[in-house]
Design a protein around this motif. Structure first.
Motif, PDB file in Angstrom:
ATOM      1  N   GLY A 129       7.313  79.881 -21.364  1.00 35.45           N
ATOM      2  CA  GLY A 129       6.957  78.521 -21.741  1.00 35.45           C
ATOM      3  C   GLY A 129       5.630  78.119 -21.154  1.00 35.45           C
ATOM      4  N   VAL A 130       5.406  78.433 -19.857  1.00 38.60           N
ATOM      5  CA  VAL A 130       4.119  78.227 -19.205  1.00 38.60           C
ATOM      6  C   VAL A 130       3.715  79.550 -18.582  1.00 38.60           C
ATOM      7  CG1 VAL A 130       2.859  77.050 -17.369  1.00 38.60           C
ATOM      8  CG2 VAL A 130       4.532  75.790 -18.735  1.00 38.60           C
ATOM      9  N   PHE A 131       2.490  79.989 -18.899  1.00 39.27           N
ATOM     10  CA  PHE A 131       1.999  81.270 -18.406  1.00 39.27           C
ATOM     11  C   PHE A 131       0.750  80.988 -17.580  1.00 39.27           C
ATOM     12  CE2 PHE A 131      -0.205  85.489 -19.642  1.00 39.27           C
ATOM     13  CZ  PHE A 131       0.167  86.061 -18.441  1.00 39.27           C
ATOM     14  N   VAL A 132       0.872  81.117 -16.249  1.00 41.38           N
ATOM     15  CA  VAL A 132      -0.290  80.995 -15.362  1.00 41.38           C
ATOM     16  C   VAL A 132      -0.887  82.390 -15.273  1.00 41.38           C
ATOM     17  CG1 VAL A 132      -1.123  80.274 -13.104  1.00 41.38           C
ATOM     18  CG2 VAL A 132       0.869  79.136 -14.124  1.00 41.38           C
ATOM     19  N   SER A 133      -1.826  82.678 -16.165  1.00 37.13           N
ATOM     20  CA  SER A 133      -2.296  84.065 -16.303  1.00 37.13           C
ATOM     21  C   SER A 133      -3.405  84.408 -15.323  1.00 37.13           C
ATOM     22  CB  SER A 133      -2.770  84.313 -17.731  1.00 37.13           C
ATOM     23  OG  SER A 133      -3.846  83.448 -18.047  1.00 37.13           O
ATOM     24  N   SER A 134      -4.251  83.451 -14.969  1.00 38.91           N
ATOM     25  CA  SER A 134      -5.379  83.742 -14.069  1.00 38.91           C
ATOM     26  C   SER A 134      -5.890  82.412 -13.544  1.00 38.91           C
ATOM     27  CB  SER A 134      -6.479  84.502 -14.818  1.00 38.91           C
ATOM     28  OG  SER A 134      -6.934  83.762 -15.939  1.00 38.91           O
ATOM     29  N   GLY A 135      -7.013  82.445 -12.822  1.00 36.19           N
ATOM     30  CA  GLY A 135      -7.588  81.246 -12.267  1.00 36.19           C
ATOM     31  C   GLY A 135      -7.414  81.164 -10.771  1.00 36.19           C
ATOM     32  N   THR A 136      -8.242  80.292 -10.171  1.00 37.09           N
ATOM     33  CA  THR A 136      -8.261  80.204  -8.712  1.00 37.09           C
ATOM     34  C   THR A 136      -7.900  78.833  -8.188  1.00 37.09           C
ATOM     35  OG1 THR A 136     -10.613  79.649  -8.736  1.00 37.09           O
ATOM     36  CG2 THR A 136     -10.042  81.981  -8.576  1.00 37.09           C
ATOM     37  N   GLY A 145       1.230  85.249 -13.552  1.00 29.21           N
ATOM     38  CA  GLY A 145       0.780  86.592 -13.896  1.00 29.21           C
ATOM     39  C   GLY A 145       0.070  87.299 -12.764  1.00 29.21           C
ATOM     40  N   SER A 146      -0.249  88.558 -13.000  1.00 30.29           N
ATOM     41  CA  SER A 146      -0.820  89.420 -11.957  1.00 30.29           C
ATOM     42  C   SER A 146      -2.200  88.965 -11.517  1.00 30.29           C
ATOM     43  CB  SER A 146      -0.879  90.865 -12.454  1.00 30.29           C
ATOM     44  OG  SER A 146      -1.713  90.954 -13.603  1.00 30.29           O
ATOM     45  N   ALA A 147      -2.992  88.337 -12.444  1.00 29.90           N
ATOM     46  CA  ALA A 147      -4.364  87.929 -12.093  1.00 29.90           C
ATOM     47  C   ALA A 147      -4.429  86.521 -11.533  1.00 29.90           C
ATOM     48  CB  ALA A 147      -5.263  88.038 -13.327  1.00 29.90           C
ATOM     49  N   ALA A 148      -3.300  85.868 -11.411  1.00 27.16           N
ATOM     50  CA  ALA A 148      -3.301  84.489 -10.918  1.00 27.16           C
ATOM     51  C   ALA A 148      -3.606  84.461  -9.431  1.00 27.16           C
ATOM     52  CB  ALA A 148      -1.958  83.834 -11.206  1.00 27.16           C
ATOM     53  N   GLN A 149      -4.440  83.497  -9.055  1.00 23.77           N
ATOM     54  CA  GLN A 149      -4.756  83.268  -7.648  1.00 23.77           C
ATOM     55  C   GLN A 149      -4.574  81.780  -7.365  1.00 23.77           C
ATOM     56  OE1 GLN A 149      -8.457  85.345  -6.354  1.00 23.77           O
ATOM     57  NE2 GLN A 149      -8.603  85.945  -8.518  1.00 23.77           N
ATOM     58  N   GLY A 150      -5.009  81.334  -6.212  1.00 23.13           N
ATOM     59  CA  GLY A 150      -4.901  79.933  -5.879  1.00 23.13           C
ATOM     60  C   GLY A 150      -3.479  79.532  -5.547  1.00 23.13           C
ATOM     61  N   HIS A 151      -3.060  78.352  -6.013  1.00 21.66           N
ATOM     62  CA  HIS A 151      -1.773  77.804  -5.630  1.00 21.66           C
ATOM     63  C   HIS A 151      -1.116  77.175  -6.856  1.00 21.66           C
ATOM     64  CE1 HIS A 151       1.229  76.379  -2.869  1.00 21.66           C
ATOM     65  NE2 HIS A 151       1.034  75.100  -3.199  1.00 21.66           N
ATOM     66  N   VAL A 152       0.200  77.404  -7.002  1.00 21.35           N
ATOM     67  CA  VAL A 152       0.954  76.868  -8.124  1.00 21.35           C
ATOM     68  C   VAL A 152       2.096  76.032  -7.550  1.00 21.35           C
ATOM     69  CG1 VAL A 152       2.266  77.385 -10.199  1.00 21.35           C
ATOM     70  CG2 VAL A 152       0.366  78.888  -9.518  1.00 21.35           C
ATOM     71  N   LEU A 201      14.102  81.024 -14.696  1.00 18.60           N
ATOM     72  CA  LEU A 201      13.267  79.842 -14.580  1.00 18.60           C
ATOM     73  C   LEU A 201      11.845  80.237 -14.186  1.00 18.60           C
ATOM     74  CD1 LEU A 201      12.829  76.803 -14.447  1.00 18.60           C
ATOM     75  CD2 LEU A 201      13.668  76.859 -12.099  1.00 18.60           C
ATOM     76  N   LEU A 202      11.698  81.184 -13.268  1.00 18.58           N
ATOM     77  CA  LEU A 202      10.385  81.602 -12.771  1.00 18.58           C
ATOM     78  C   LEU A 202      10.345  83.110 -12.666  1.00 18.58           C
ATOM     79  CD1 LEU A 202       7.606  81.073 -11.389  1.00 18.58           C
ATOM     80  CD2 LEU A 202       8.862  80.984  -9.217  1.00 18.58           C
ATOM     81  N   TRP A 203       9.259  83.670 -13.133  1.00 15.65           N
ATOM     82  CA  TRP A 203       9.016  85.100 -12.933  1.00 15.65           C
ATOM     83  C   TRP A 203       7.605  85.237 -12.417  1.00 15.65           C
ATOM     84  CZ3 TRP A 203       5.704  89.008 -14.220  1.00 15.65           C
ATOM     85  CH2 TRP A 203       6.166  90.318 -14.018  1.00 15.65           C
ATOM     86  N   LYS A 204       7.483  85.886 -11.258  1.00 14.58           N
ATOM     87  CA  LYS A 204       6.166  86.048 -10.647  1.00 14.58           C
ATOM     88  C   LYS A 204       5.862  87.524 -10.522  1.00 14.58           C
ATOM     89  CE  LYS A 204       3.527  85.033  -6.444  1.00 14.58           C
ATOM     90  NZ  LYS A 204       3.552  84.445  -5.090  1.00 14.58           N
TER      91      LYS A 204
END
Length: 917
Positions: A743-750, A775-782, A795-798
C-alpha cells in the motif's frame, strides 16, 4: 600655435610667362596639404596641380610661397590664373593615452587641424550652388547623371533643380539664328539694290523697259526673301525666306527650353500640353481633311463627318454624324430593333407603355400576397406598408437603420438600467459565426476562429463563443486575456460503451485535427468545451487508441494565469501540456475537466501556485471499462492508458493538486522533482493488469517536502511510493485497496517520512509482502503512527538491507484470515537479538540462521505476543523471549512453530501455546 586666418585659399594670381613664385597668406601644417588650381581664361577649363613644386612657410601663421615650376626654363604661359589652395585630410590622427603626460603642442596641433577642416568645408560650401537663408533648408539636389548629361540646368515650379533642354538643340538654334541673320542681311542688301535700281529707273524715265522690269523683278524677289511663308521655296529647291529661318531659330530656342519644335516629320519627345480653350478659340485644332489611305496605329484625324483613330490595325470612329439615328415611335413600341438608336424621353415613355407588364397603380394590383415578410416585397407605388408589401419609404428607413445600428438603443430591465448603444451591446458577445464560421461536418473553420480571437485581442481581451461543433485543422492561438467559451457545464454524463455516441453528438465542441494544438497565452482561458479528435467514437479499439497523438491544449511558456475549466478532451496523446522552452509558468488553474488521452496534465517548471483540481481522467472511449469479478479473471487492454494522468516535473514549486481522480492510467499522480507539492483528496484506480510500473501516487526522484492528505489508491503494484525524497514527507489519512505488493512503498530517500492513519486493506495477491514496505535503498527515518491493516499478510515489511530507522506507533489491524503481521524479519543473522517495538502483537521470523534472544520493550500487562518461526530456522544455544528460556541446546526446528505469550507482570510472561517445537 593658432589659425588666425579664416581663408584656406590665396588671392588669384595671373601668369605672365615669367612668374614662378605664388604666395599664400594662411598657415599649413604639411607641404602635402597644398595644391595649385589653374584656370584657363580662354577655355574656362580648371585643373589641379598636386605635385612638382616646392613649398616654404610650413607652420607659419603668415603663410609662405609655392615655387612652380621649379625649373626656370619651364614657365607657365600667359592667359591663366593660379590659386594656392590648402586641402587637409579629414581624419584625426592624434591619439591621447589614458592618464599619460599632457603635451600642449600636440593638443593644439590637433585643434588647429580641426579648425582647418572646418574652413575647408566652409570654402567648399560658399562656392557651391545653394539657396538663400530665407528659404530655410532648400532642396537643391541634382538629378542623377543619366538624366542630366547633355542637358541644361533649370528649375521646376517648386524651385528644385531639373535637367532641361538639349545642348545639341541649343547649338542648332544658334546656327539657325546665324543663318537667319545672314539671310536677313542678304535680303536687306538685295532690298537696297532693288531700291537703287528703282531710283535709276525713275531717273532714266523712258529708259529701257527691260531695266524697269528687272528692277520690279528684283524688288519682288527681295520681298520674298524677307517675308515668304514657312517651308516655301524662294528661288530654287531648299531656299527659304528670312521669316522661315527666324521661325526655325525661335522653335529651336524653344526646344532648348523643353518646348516644341514644329518641324515637318519631327516627333515630340515629351508630354504635349496645348493652351486651354477660351472664348476666342480652342487650344488645339485638327482641321477637317480626308481619311488617310494607309493610316498607322495611333493616327488621329477629322473629316466633315467623322472623328477617327487607328487602334490595333482597325480604324475606330469616335463620332459619326450619322452613326446613331433617332428611334422612331414604331421602333420604340415594337422593341425588336437591334440597331443603335438615340432615344428621346418621349420615345422612352412610348417604349415603357408598350410593354406587356407595364406599371399599375397600387389600387389596381389584385391578389397581393400576405405570407411574405414586407422587406422581401417593396412596391414604389405604396403610400404605406401593408401585409405582404413594404412601401419604398419604409424600406428606405429600414435600410438606414440596418446600415447604421448606431440609431438603435438598448435598455436592460430593472431599476437603475441605463440606455446604451445597441451595436455596442451586441458586440459584447463575439461568436465565431460572426467571422464566417459554419458549424457541423464541414472543412476547416480555424481561420474564422483565429480572426475572432485576433479581434478580441485587439480590443484588450475577451471571449469568443462557440455554440456548435466547429472543425479546426490549424494551430489556434488564444492570445493574452482572451478565451474560447462553449457552455457553462463540464461535458459529462457519459455512459461507457453505451448506445448513445455522445462523443459525436455533444456540442459545443472543437473537432481539432491531431497534430494541431490550441495554445493558451497569459490569462488565456477555455471553458465549457469538448475538444475531440476527428472521427472519434465511443468503444475505441486498442489499435485505434494506439494511433492517438498530438497535444490538445498547450500552455505557452514564459506566461501564466491560464484557465482550463469544465472541458472534455478526448483522443490525443496529451490533454494539456506546458511548452518546453526553458521558461517558467506563473500560476494557472485546471479545474473540473474530464479527459481520455494517453497522458492527462503534463506540467514542469511552474512557480507560485498551480491549481489542478477536480479533474477526472478515465477511459471513456474504450471498448470495455468494467472491472472483472473476481480480479484477474479477465483483462481489458483497451481500458489501459500507457501514461500518467497527472504529471508534475522538475522545476514545479508548490503545486496544489486536489480532488483529482484517474482510472486505468499506468500512473495516477506523479510528482517528479517537484518542490513542496500539496495533494488533498482524490485518488487513482487501475484495471487488473498490475504491471511493475503501476502507481496510484508516486513521489519521484528529487521531490521534497510533499504533503499528501486523504489520497486513495487501488489495484496498483504499489498504491503509493515515496522514492528518493528529501526533507520531510507527510502522508495523512491515506488508504490503499487491492494492491499487488504494498500500500505504501518507501523505496528510497534520505529524509523523514511520517505516515499517519494509513489504511491498507484486502491484498490477497501472491506477491504481497506488507501493507507498508521499507525497501532496501531507503535511508533516513520512517515514522508510522496508527497504521491499520485489514486482510493483509503483514502490516510492515522491512528489507534487511535498509539502513533506515523506523518507529511503529499504535498499529491496528482487523480480520483473521490471516491476522496481520506487525514485523517480518527475513534472513536473521546467527545468534541475533531481535528487538520488537512496543504494541507489536505478531512477528514472523524467516531464514536459516540461528537466533538467540527476542526482546519486546514497553509491553503492557495482558498483552499477547505471537511468534511464528518458519521451518528451517536453527535455534542457537537457547531461545530467550523476554526472559523466558524456551530451549537449552542447539537444535533444528521442524515444522513451522507458533508461540503465543501472555505478559503477566512487568517482568514475566506465560506461554499460552507452543507447537512444532
Amino acid at each position: 600655435m593658432t589659425v588666425p586666418n579664416t581663408s584656406s585659399r590665396s588671392t588669384p594670381q595671373l601668369t605672365d610667362g615669367t612668374r614662378r613664385i605664388w604666395t599664400f597668406g594662411f598657415r599649413v601644417l604639411d607641404a602635402g596639404h597644398i595644391y595649385l588650381e589653374r584656370t584657363n581664361l580662354s577655355t574656362g577649363v580648371v585643373d589641379e596641380i598636386t605635385g612638382g613644386f616646392a613649398v616654404t612657410g610650413v607652420g607659419n601663421n603668415q603663410g609662405g610661397t609655392v615655387e612652380y615650376p621649379v625649373s626656370p626654363a619651364a614657365v607657365l604661359p600667359t592667359g591663366s590664373i593660379i590659386t594656392v589652395v590648402r586641402r587637409v585630410p579629414l581624419g584625426q590622427p592624434v591619439r591621447i593615452g589614458n592618464q599619460g603626460g599632457f603635451f600642449p603642442e600636440t593638443h593644439e596641433t590637433a585643434l588647429d587641424l580641426l579648425a582647418m577642416q572646418i574652413q575647408q568645408v566652409h570654402a567648399n560650401t560658399v562656392s557651391a550652388l545653394r539657396g538663400p537663408a530665407a528659404e530655410g533648408e532648400a532642396e537643391l539636389l541634382l538629378p542623377i547623371i543619366q538624366f542630366r548629361q547633355g542637358r541644361l540646368l533649370g528649375f521646376d515650379a517648386n524651385g528644385k533643380p531639373i535637367a532641361v533642354g538639349d545642348i545639341n538643340a541649343t547649338n542648332a538654334a544658334a546656327q539657325h539664328a546665324a543663318t537667319a541673320q545672314a539671310a536677313a542681311s542678304s535680303a536687306a542688301t538685295l532690298a537696297g539694290s532693288a531700291s537703287d535700281e528703282r531710283i535709276l529707273a525713275q531717273a532714266a524715265r523712258g529708259g529701257a523697259e527691260t531695266a524697269r522690269d528687272a528692277a520690279q523683278s528684283w524688288s519682288t524677289l527681295s520681298m520674298r526673301w524677307a517675308q515668304e511663308a514657312d517651308n516655301t521655296d524662294v528661288n530654287g529647291a531648299g531656299t527659304r525666306s528670312a521669316k522661315h529661318w527666324a521661325a526655325v531659330a525661335q522653335a529651336a530656342a524653344g526646344a532648348a527650353q523643353g518646348q516644341f519644335m514644329p518641324l515637318a516629320g519631327g516627333s515630340f519627345t515629351g508630354k504635349v500640353t496645348t493652351l486651354a480653350s477660351a472664348a476666342g478659340g480652342a487650344g488645339f485644332n485638327l482641321p477637317h481633311g480626308a481619311a488617310p489611305t494607309n493610316p498607322a496605329n495611333g493616327d488621329f484625324w477629322t473629316t466633315t463627318t467623322t472623328v477617327s483613330v487607328r487602334l490595333g490595325g482597325t480604324t475606330r470612329e469616335v463620332w459619326h454624324s450619322g452613326n446613331v439615328p433617332d428611334a422612331s415611335q414604331a421602333e420604340a413600341e415594337a422593341g425588336t430593333s437591334t440597331a443603335r438608336r438615340t432615344f428621346t424621353p418621349q420615345r422612352l415613355a412610348q417604349a415603357i407603355l408598350a410593354l406587356p407588364g407595364k406599371p399599375q397603380a397600387w389600387g389596381d394590383i389584385t391578389g397581393k400576397p400576405t405570407t411574405f415578410p414586407p422587406s422581401a416585397h417593396v412596391h414604389d407605388a405604396a403610400s404605406s406598408s401593408v401585409a405582404g408589401f413594404m412601401s419604398a419609404a419604409d424600406k428606405a428607413k429600414l435600410d438606414t437603420i440596418l446600415a447604421n445600428a448606431q440609431g438603435l438603443i438598448f435598455t436592460q430591465g430593472g431599476t437603475g438600467a441605463v440606455t446604451r448603444n445597441a451595436q455596442e451591446k451586441w458586440r459584447e458577445i463575439i461568436d465565431v459565426v460572426d467571422y464566417g464560421a459554419s458549424y457541423g461536418p464541414v472543412a476547416d473553420q480555424g481561420a474564422a476562429l483565429q480572426l475572432a480571437l485576433d479581434y478580441v485581442s485587439g480590443r484588450g481581451g475577451g471571449a469568443v463563443r462557440v455554440t456548435g461543433r466547429l472543425s479546426v485543422a490549424r494551430n489556434i492561438n488564444v492570445w493574452q486575456s482572451c478565451g474560447i467559451i462553449g457552455g457553462d457545464v463540464t461535458p459529462g454524463g457519459f455512459t461507457n460503451g453505451g448506445a448513445i455516441n455522445w462523443i459525436a453528438a455533444f456540442s459545443p465542441a472543437i473537432v481539432l485535427t491531431r497534430g494541431f494544438t490550441i495554445t493558451l497565452y497569459g490569462a488565456g482561458h477555455l471553458r465549457g468545451l469538448m475538444i475531440v479528435a476527428p472521427n472519434m467514437t465511443i468503444n475505441q479499439s486498442v489499435a485505434e487508441i494506439n494511433a492517438w497523438g498530438g497535444t490538445a491544449i498547450t500552455l505557452k511558456d514564459f506566461t501564466g494565469d491560464q484557465v482550463i475549466d469544465r472541458c472534455g478532451v478526448f483522443g490525443y496523446e496529451y490533454f494539456v501540456r506546458k511548452e518546453r522552452l526553458g521558461g517558467a509558468l506563473n500560476r494557472c488553474r485546471i479545474m473540473d475537466n474530464n479527459f481520455d488521452c494517453w497522458h492527462g496534465v503534463d506540467i514542469d517548471t511552474a512557480v507560485d501556485v498551480v491549481y489542478v483540481e477536480r479533474n477526472h481522467g478515465w477511459p471513456f472511449c474504450s471498448e470495455n471499462t468494467v472491472d472483472p469479478s473476481p480480479p484477474g479473471s479477465k483483462t481489458y487492454p483497451a481500458a489501459v492508458r500507457p501514461g500518467t494522468a497527472f504529471y508534475f516535473g522538475t522545476g514545479m514549486d508548490w503545486p496544489h493538486v486536489n480532488f483529482n481522480f484517474s482510472y486505468g492510467y499506468l500512473r495516477g499522480h506523479w510528482f517528479d522533482g517537484t518542490h513542496a507539492p500539496v495533494c488533498i483528496g482524490g485518488g487513482a484506480d487501475y484495471v487488473p493488469e498490475r504491471s511493475d510500473e503501476t502507481r496510484g501516487l508516486l513521489i519521484g526522484s528529487g521531490a521534497d517536502w510533499p504533503v499528501i492528505i486523504a489520497f486513495e489508491a487501488a489495484a496498483q503494484k504499489h498504491s503509493i511510493e515515496l522514492a528518493a525524497t528529501t526533507g520531510l514527507a507527510l502522508l495523512y489519512g491515506c488508504a490503499a485497496w487491492g494492491f499487488d505488493v504494498s500500500g505504501v512503498f518507501v523505496s528510497s530517500g534520505t529524509g523523514t517520512r511520517i505516515i499517519r492513519d494509513f489504511q491498507g486493506v484486502n491484498s490477497q495477491a501472491p506477491n504481497h509482502l506488507g501493507a507498508i514496505i521499507i525497501g532496501s535503498a531507503a535511508q533516513g527515518h520512517v515514522v508510522m503512527e496508527r497504521p491499520f491493516a485489514e486482510n493483509c499478510v503483514a502490516l510492515l515489511w522491512k528489507d534487511p538491507a535498509s539502513t533506515a530507522t523506523h518507529e511503529l506507533i499504535d498499529p491496528l489491524w482487523s480480520g483473521t484470515t490471516p491476522r496481520p503481521t506487525a514485523h517480518m524479519y527475513p534472513s536473521i543473522a546467527s545468534a541475533a537479538t531481535i528487538t520488537i517495538p512496543a504494541k507489536i502483537r505478531r512477528v514472523i521470523i524467516t531464514g536459516t540462521a540461528g537466533i538467540g534472544t527476542i526482546v519486546q520493550a514497553g509491553a503492557d500487562v495482558g498483552d499477547e505476543l505471537e511468534l511464528i518461526l518458519t521451518s528451517g530456522l536453527t535455534l542457537f544455544h537457547s531461545l530467550n523471549v523476554n526472559g523466558i528460556n524456551l530451549g537449552n541446546a542447539d537444535r533444528a526446528m521442524g515444522a513451522q512453530t507458533v508461540i503465543r505469550l501472555l505478559r503477566n507482570t512487568a517482568n514475566s510472561w506465560t506461554i499460552l501455546r507452543a507447537n512444532g517445537a
